[in-house]
Design a protein around this motif. Structure first.
Motif, PDB file in Angstrom:
ATOM      1  N   TRP A 163      20.785  75.438 114.855  1.00 29.36           N
ATOM      2  CA  TRP A 163      19.502  74.856 114.432  1.00 29.36           C
ATOM      3  C   TRP A 163      18.944  75.536 113.202  1.00 29.36           C
ATOM      4  CZ3 TRP A 163      15.123  77.930 114.175  1.00 29.36           C
ATOM      5  CH2 TRP A 163      13.935  77.270 113.845  1.00 29.36           C
ATOM      6  N   TRP A 164      19.315  76.768 112.954  1.00 29.06           N
ATOM      7  CA  TRP A 164      18.645  77.619 111.953  1.00 29.06           C
ATOM      8  C   TRP A 164      18.401  76.835 110.656  1.00 29.06           C
ATOM      9  CZ3 TRP A 164      16.537  81.979 113.448  1.00 29.06           C
ATOM     10  CH2 TRP A 164      15.990  82.830 112.478  1.00 29.06           C
ATOM     11  N   PRO A 165      17.171  76.879 110.118  1.00 26.55           N
ATOM     12  CA  PRO A 165      16.827  76.072 108.934  1.00 26.55           C
ATOM     13  C   PRO A 165      17.800  76.262 107.777  1.00 26.55           C
ATOM     14  CG  PRO A 165      14.871  77.127 109.830  1.00 26.55           C
ATOM     15  CD  PRO A 165      16.045  77.705 110.562  1.00 26.55           C
ATOM     16  N   LYS A 166      18.178  75.127 107.187  1.00 25.04           N
ATOM     17  CA  LYS A 166      19.074  75.159 106.039  1.00 25.04           C
ATOM     18  C   LYS A 166      18.289  75.515 104.786  1.00 25.04           C
ATOM     19  CE  LYS A 166      22.241  73.624 108.819  1.00 25.04           C
ATOM     20  NZ  LYS A 166      21.405  73.598 110.038  1.00 25.04           N
ATOM     21  N   SER A 167      18.976  75.758 103.722  1.00 23.45           N
ATOM     22  CA  SER A 167      18.344  76.127 102.447  1.00 23.45           C
ATOM     23  C   SER A 167      17.354  75.044 102.024  1.00 23.45           C
ATOM     24  CB  SER A 167      19.429  76.300 101.368  1.00 23.45           C
ATOM     25  OG  SER A 167      18.833  76.610 100.127  1.00 23.45           O
ATOM     26  N   GLY A 168      16.133  75.463 101.698  1.00 20.17           N
ATOM     27  CA  GLY A 168      15.108  74.531 101.251  1.00 20.17           C
ATOM     28  C   GLY A 168      14.321  73.903 102.387  1.00 20.17           C
ATOM     29  N   GLN A 169      14.605  74.266 103.638  1.00 12.97           N
ATOM     30  CA  GLN A 169      13.913  73.703 104.787  1.00 12.97           C
ATOM     31  C   GLN A 169      13.145  74.804 105.506  1.00 12.97           C
ATOM     32  OE1 GLN A 169      16.351  72.437 108.144  1.00 12.97           O
ATOM     33  NE2 GLN A 169      15.112  70.584 108.411  1.00 12.97           N
ATOM     34  N   SER A 170      11.881  74.553 105.807  1.00 12.93           N
ATOM     35  CA  SER A 170      11.076  75.544 106.517  1.00 12.93           C
ATOM     36  C   SER A 170      11.383  75.492 108.008  1.00 12.93           C
ATOM     37  CB  SER A 170       9.586  75.277 106.297  1.00 12.93           C
ATOM     38  OG  SER A 170       9.194  74.070 106.933  1.00 12.93           O
ATOM     39  N   TRP A 172       9.223  75.262 110.370  1.00 11.71           N
ATOM     40  CA  TRP A 172       8.398  74.222 110.978  1.00 11.71           C
ATOM     41  C   TRP A 172       9.039  72.851 110.840  1.00 11.71           C
ATOM     42  CZ3 TRP A 172       4.834  73.611 114.451  1.00 11.71           C
ATOM     43  CH2 TRP A 172       4.101  72.431 114.499  1.00 11.71           C
ATOM     44  N   GLN A 173       9.574  72.591 109.657  1.00 18.20           N
ATOM     45  CA  GLN A 173      10.252  71.304 109.442  1.00 18.20           C
ATOM     46  C   GLN A 173      11.443  71.154 110.385  1.00 18.20           C
ATOM     47  OE1 GLN A 173      10.986  71.778 105.217  1.00 18.20           O
ATOM     48  NE2 GLN A 173       9.432  70.233 104.694  1.00 18.20           N
ATOM     49  N   ALA A 174      12.218  72.229 110.508  1.00 17.74           N
ATOM     50  CA  ALA A 174      13.397  72.183 111.376  1.00 17.74           C
ATOM     51  C   ALA A 174      13.008  72.030 112.847  1.00 17.74           C
ATOM     52  CB  ALA A 174      14.233  73.445 111.187  1.00 17.74           C
ATOM     53  N   ALA A 175      11.824  72.517 113.219  1.00  8.45           N
ATOM     54  CA  ALA A 175      11.399  72.490 114.616  1.00  8.45           C
ATOM     55  C   ALA A 175      10.618  71.237 114.982  1.00  8.45           C
ATOM     56  CB  ALA A 175      10.553  73.718 114.929  1.00  8.45           C
ATOM     57  N   THR A 176      10.329  70.376 114.013  1.00 10.92           N
ATOM     58  CA  THR A 176       9.509  69.188 114.293  1.00 10.92           C
ATOM     59  C   THR A 176      10.121  67.881 113.802  1.00 10.92           C
ATOM     60  OG1 THR A 176       8.269  69.562 112.229  1.00 10.92           O
ATOM     61  CG2 THR A 176       7.348  70.486 114.259  1.00 10.92           C
ATOM     62  N   ARG A 177      11.173  67.938 112.998  1.00 13.22           N
ATOM     63  CA  ARG A 177      11.713  66.721 112.400  1.00 13.22           C
ATOM     64  C   ARG A 177      12.542  65.922 113.406  1.00 13.22           C
ATOM     65  NH1 ARG A 177      16.468  67.061 108.157  1.00 13.22           N
ATOM     66  NH2 ARG A 177      17.556  67.257 110.159  1.00 13.22           N
ATOM     67  N   ILE A 178      12.088  64.714 113.687  1.00 17.66           N
ATOM     68  CA  ILE A 178      12.854  63.762 114.492  1.00 17.66           C
ATOM     69  C   ILE A 178      12.852  62.451 113.719  1.00 17.66           C
ATOM     70  CG2 ILE A 178      13.029  62.508 116.669  1.00 17.66           C
ATOM     71  CD1 ILE A 178      11.574  64.768 118.037  1.00 17.66           C
ATOM     72  N   SER A 179      13.972  62.094 113.141  1.00 13.85           N
ATOM     73  CA  SER A 179      14.035  60.914 112.278  1.00 13.85           C
ATOM     74  C   SER A 179      15.398  60.240 112.421  1.00 13.85           C
ATOM     75  CB  SER A 179      13.788  61.294 110.822  1.00 13.85           C
ATOM     76  OG  SER A 179      14.768  62.222 110.381  1.00 13.85           O
ATOM     77  N   GLY A 180      15.561  59.139 111.660  1.00 15.03           N
ATOM     78  CA  GLY A 180      16.840  58.436 111.656  1.00 15.03           C
ATOM     79  C   GLY A 180      17.008  57.581 112.896  1.00 15.03           C
ATOM     80  N   LYS A 181      18.242  57.204 113.160  1.00 12.93           N
ATOM     81  CA  LYS A 181      18.560  56.414 114.334  1.00 12.93           C
ATOM     82  C   LYS A 181      19.982  56.728 114.783  1.00 12.93           C
ATOM     83  CE  LYS A 181      19.929  52.437 111.473  1.00 12.93           C
ATOM     84  NZ  LYS A 181      19.703  50.997 111.208  1.00 12.93           N
ATOM     85  N   GLY A 182      20.354  56.213 115.930  1.00  9.87           N
ATOM     86  CA  GLY A 182      21.691  56.478 116.444  1.00  9.87           C
ATOM     87  C   GLY A 182      21.913  57.948 116.719  1.00  9.87           C
ATOM     88  N   ARG A 183      23.086  58.436 116.338  1.00  6.45           N
ATOM     89  CA  ARG A 183      23.433  59.825 116.626  1.00  6.45           C
ATOM     90  C   ARG A 183      22.493  60.806 115.916  1.00  6.45           C
ATOM     91  NH1 ARG A 183      26.453  63.872 114.310  1.00  6.45           N
ATOM     92  NH2 ARG A 183      27.253  65.400 115.806  1.00  6.45           N
TER      93      ARG A 183
END
Length: 449
Positions: A163-170, A172-183
């Motif tokens: 899960w650890w945030p990727k470069s350029g991602q905070s 908080w963003q990594a812990a709250t982002r739920i988007s897209g569809k399917g897998r």
């Protein structure tokens, strides 16, 4: 090393293998956990006519007289313990062994009447507790669950890494982002739910493992057991505090289960056992309010009063206390309180109350949400893998191209797993099975690697 694609694949593969084994157990533990925290509430609501008396009068009959009422109503049975309430409107409750069935027997102390009983052995709570602890398979089930719980710790560690945030991602963003569809949607749901419950899940794993037979029974519980024999003149060579528990239902404090029971001094000629009323009166003088009285086992047995978070008698672990009385003289043989526990036993006393949702409505809601989150975490992991796998393949995440990275992942996780012996057993089993599938069965290689 830790940021390479091959290392990520290695961690991912370990995460998959651990999850493959753990998911059914996590769902079972969450479901039975929910049953255990709500069943006592439901039982009291359904049987309020037994738990409560019709009318509170000025003076109840003696506890000794109530004991005799139960003994007459249930001949050839063994009365194991008495539950003492701090509410005058509560019925007196005895625990009675009737053949192979243990029952809660209720007495109206104002009318001097046995009002009914409820089977403990056949209750949903006992079934859920036995399933939760041993999968109803005895010691074998205990080992299987201990491996699963140990693997869950590996899942938490590998999951946090992935899960650890990727470069350029905070964070908080990594812990709250739920988007897209399917897998993609299932992946975000899995990672977000996982990171929010990771610390709580780790707490439940550690407190749960403390009950397990290997890590708990052979290591931390043995080290945390209070040495009753230091204060008791005589102790039993065969009976421990665990023997005061109902089979499959733990009620004695965790750090006393392995401690031997103290023994009463042999009586002088003509000396009789003290009355139940005296035991309760002395216990209340010592500060007990809501507690259990365990009856003596054998002629050298002792009366035991206990108030603990494990027995659901109290909610504040600071009030945990167990006192043993000589059955003939009434003298206090051993008095063990919260401050006598070591730091791990103290944390267990508090943790058990949290684990069982005893701190009121907020704790029940928190435990319920946590159990539902664990179920969602398990289901989302399976769905995510199912959507990702190649058609007609039961495939694990790909092996790293550089096998040294696979070895690095092993050495990274092995020191942690060595803290939990059954995790090491499981890891070795995974390595052996994986090697056999990849090297020995060519037809399966295409759908596994």
């Amino acid at each position: 090393m830790f940021g390479t694609k091959d290392f990520y694949r290695s961690v991912w593969r370990w995460h998959f293998f651990a999850g493959l084994y753990v998911v059914p157990f996590l769902i079972m533990l969450a479901v039975t956990g929910l049953m255990m925290i709500f069943d006592p509430i439901i039982e009291r609501a359904l049987h309020s006519d037994l738990y409560k008396v019709e009318q509170v009068s000025a003076e109840p009959v003696s506890l000794e007289a109530q004991y005799q009422l139960v003994a007459e109503q249930y001949p050839n049975s063994t009365i194991k313990r008495l539950y003492v309430s701090d509410d005058a409107s509560d019925a007196t409750r005895f625990q009675v062994l009737v053949g192979e069935d243990t029952r809660s027997v209720f007495v109206d102390p104002y009318r001097a009447e046995v009002t009914g009983d409820i089977s403990i052995t056949q209750s949903w709570y006992t079934w859920a507790d036995d399933t939760h602890g041993t999968f109803m398979l005895g010691l074998t089930g205990d080992w299987l669950i201990e491996i699963a719980t140990s693997f869950t710790i590996l899942l938490i560690l590998t999951g946090v890494y992935m899960w650890w945030p990727k470069s350029g991602q905070s964070a908080w963003q990594a812990a709250t982002r739920i988007s897209g569809k399917g897998r993609s949607l299932w992946r975000d749901l899995h990672s977000v739910v996982g990171i929010w419950v990771a610390v709580i899940l780790l707490f439940f794993c550690i407190s749960g493992l403390a009950w397990a037979s290997v890590w708990g029974g052979k290591m931390v519980q043995a080290w945390s057991t209070f040495p009753v024999e230091q204060s008791a003149k005589n102790v039993s060579s065969t009976l421990t505090h665990e023997d005061l528990n109902l089979k499959g239902l733990k009620q004695m404090p965790w750090n006393l289960e392995q401690a031997p029971l103290p023994e009463s001094n042999m009586p002088v000629f003509g000396q009789n056992t003290i009355t139940l009323d005296r035991v309760v009166r002395d216990a209340k003088k010592m500060g007990f309010t809501k507690f259990q009285v365990h009856f003596p086992r054998g002629e050298k047995g002792v009366f035991t009063t206990s108030a603990s978070t494990m027995g659901r008698d109290i909610h504040n672990a600071l009030d945990d206390r167990t006192v043993h009385y000589d059955r003939y003289s009434g003298a206090v043989i051993t008095d063990v309180g919260f401050m006598d526990y070591n730091w791990f036993a103290q944390s267990m006393a508090f943790g058990i109350a949290l684990h069982m949702g005893q701190f009121g409505v907020w704790n029940l809601v928190a435990c319920t949400l946590f159990c539902l989150a664990v179920i969602l975490l398990s289901v989302s992991g399976v769905v995510m893998w199912w959507k990702r796998r190649p058609a007609n393949a039961f495939a694990a995440p790909p092996m790293p191209k550089d096998l040294k990275r696979w070895q690095h992942a092993v050495w990274l996780l092995l020191p942690v797993s060595l803290l939990f012996p059954m995790a090491t057993v499981g890891m070795i089993a995974i390595l052996v099975v994986d090697a056999l599938l990849l090297l020995s069965i060519p037809k399966l290689r295409k759908v596994w690697a």
